[in-house]
Design an enzyme around this catalytic site. Sequence first.
Site: not given
Ligand code: FBP
Length: 604
Positions: A114, A175, A206, A230-231, A233
């Site tokens: 993300g 992803r 991941d 990066k994230t 979260d």
């Molecule tokens: P990452 O862990 O890859 O940084 O993604 C975080 C996130 O924003 C989460 O908070 C959320 O659950 C998910 O991505 C949503 O994913 P998508 O962009 O595939 O809808």
Amino acid sequence: MTVLLNTQTVRFQDKAPINTTLVSSIKSFEYNQSLFEGALRQDKLEPLEIFKSNSGLSGVSFQDSRIELKNPSFNVVSDAFPRISSIHKGKVLGVIPKANKPKGKRVAVLFSGGPAAGGHNVLIGICDMLGKDNTLLGVRSGQKGLIRGDIFEISTEELNERRNGGGFDFLGTDRTKIKTIEQMAHVANTVKQHKIDAIVIIGGDDSNTNAAVLAEALFELNCAVIGVPKTIDGDLQVSRILPISFGFDTATKIYAEMVGNIIQDSVSSLKYWHFIKLMGRSASQVTMEVALQTMPAVALISEEIAKNHWSLNDIVDQITSAVVARHGTGVHHGVVLIPEGVIEFMPDFTGLIQALNEYLVQLAPELKNKSAEEKRQLVIKALPKEARIVFESLPNEFAADLLIDRDSHGNLQVSRIATEQLFARMVEERLAEIQADPSILRTKLHVELSPEAIGRLSVFNFASQTHFIGYEGRCGAPSRFDATFTYNLGIVAGALALEGKTGYMAAITDFHNGGRALAIPLTGLIRSELRDGKDVFVIEKALVDTDAPAFDYFTSRREEWAKSDCFSSPGPRQYWGPHANQMPISVALNQGYDSIYYSLGNSS
Ligand code: FBP
């Protein structure tokens, strides 16, 4: 009598000619250059002291920092990653300046997972560290692009147009996880074809695990693989050596602004309870930070729920108690924050989700082209008894949410589960039960109300609004903190690439004290988990630590927040002025800093 409002179109009879100066300034906003963005592009990025030299950024070499990571999975990880483990030996590296930088290196960079604010500044940091004597290559669409060989040379000019800008749009992201031998062979081809000396993967837990897998696989080709944390979260943290990943500060500041505005609305309109689900996947780091910034009536923390084995009904009772208590003091509004991944932490749901993850794979051919109700029935038949009881007790739309496709890592896509609606609906139902039988208040909720308050409650018309705030916060322009943090992460990653240090993740720590650059060996973070009889490698998600200072502070204040409207509305993130250098409150608390202002490089 019905009174009709007459409407009319206001016409400008004496239409003034469009002013050409005004038009040209409005036109300049096209292609993402608003006035705000234009100002941000001009803002200088500050390297840490250690990287400064009279001519651009100083070269650095990496040395033992005397910080060692103890890995309980050491043996299994060493067997699976023999080459990089034997170099890492669990040692975190620090940097020291050196006179010359290597020349002629070709470094490829990609985004994975993300988006998070500040990604483009990471690229600028790498580019500045490489300087003119080395080449930076961009990989389009994440690891998929690495497999396909979708690569181009990046120019400094292109990057400068994105300085301090949000998003990952320059390269795009995805992803894909590189796991098969065939995919690996394609990547090796790409490396050879483009003569790549190092690959920088900007991603979450991941993606950084995958970076270690690639580092091991590309070892013989002399291609280093480096991770950047990066994230949004906030679940990629390593105690004192990586206090937070990039993107968390910006996302939580944006969410806190929005939540603050909603609380302000609720205390103005005086009639709604707002149920707000916040993005952040499994960990409740985002919700915790937003709660610390805004002080809502209720904030659920999934990790606390799991620790205390609170069921869905327990949580509904807790929220209902808060609603009732506030109603008792004449307050009919409030805000409830809900972490995105909360259902994975409720004991009654953990078994159900695990069983569903399994059966959805097994039943995939049968479920294809079936209607929602047919799918529900097929799944009900397959589920073991306990999981079935929970599944059948759920409202239909919510049960259908649980059957949606898993992501490429096999995770339930929690952002698509409408828990905010589930809680709002169940609290409403619980209040209706209480209105029908007020003795529930004492027997189930353990709340004592005066007869007069019970009388008022019997005519209370509970009204709720639900929100999911998530995608709004991932691609905003990076906060000052993230802008500086990401630039320096890029510099460290660039230096690791130049020095051929493979299997490390760039890190910055000591935010309160000028900042310190580190390189964390990924083999020190990777654990092995036994799943379906097979060893699976993961970097454990950093969940909210219920023994840490941030959680202690939160629990010491939340009763006060529940009782009264002592909320705080942080407003938009600040770029200039006295409070631009604020860092996340939870980070400052957990790291034991004495201020919420960071100092990285010269910024203080
Ligand atoms: P990452 O862990 O890859 O940084 O993604 C975080 C996130 O924003 C989460 O908070 C959320 O659950 C998910 O991505 C949503 O994913 P998508 O962009 O595939 O809808």
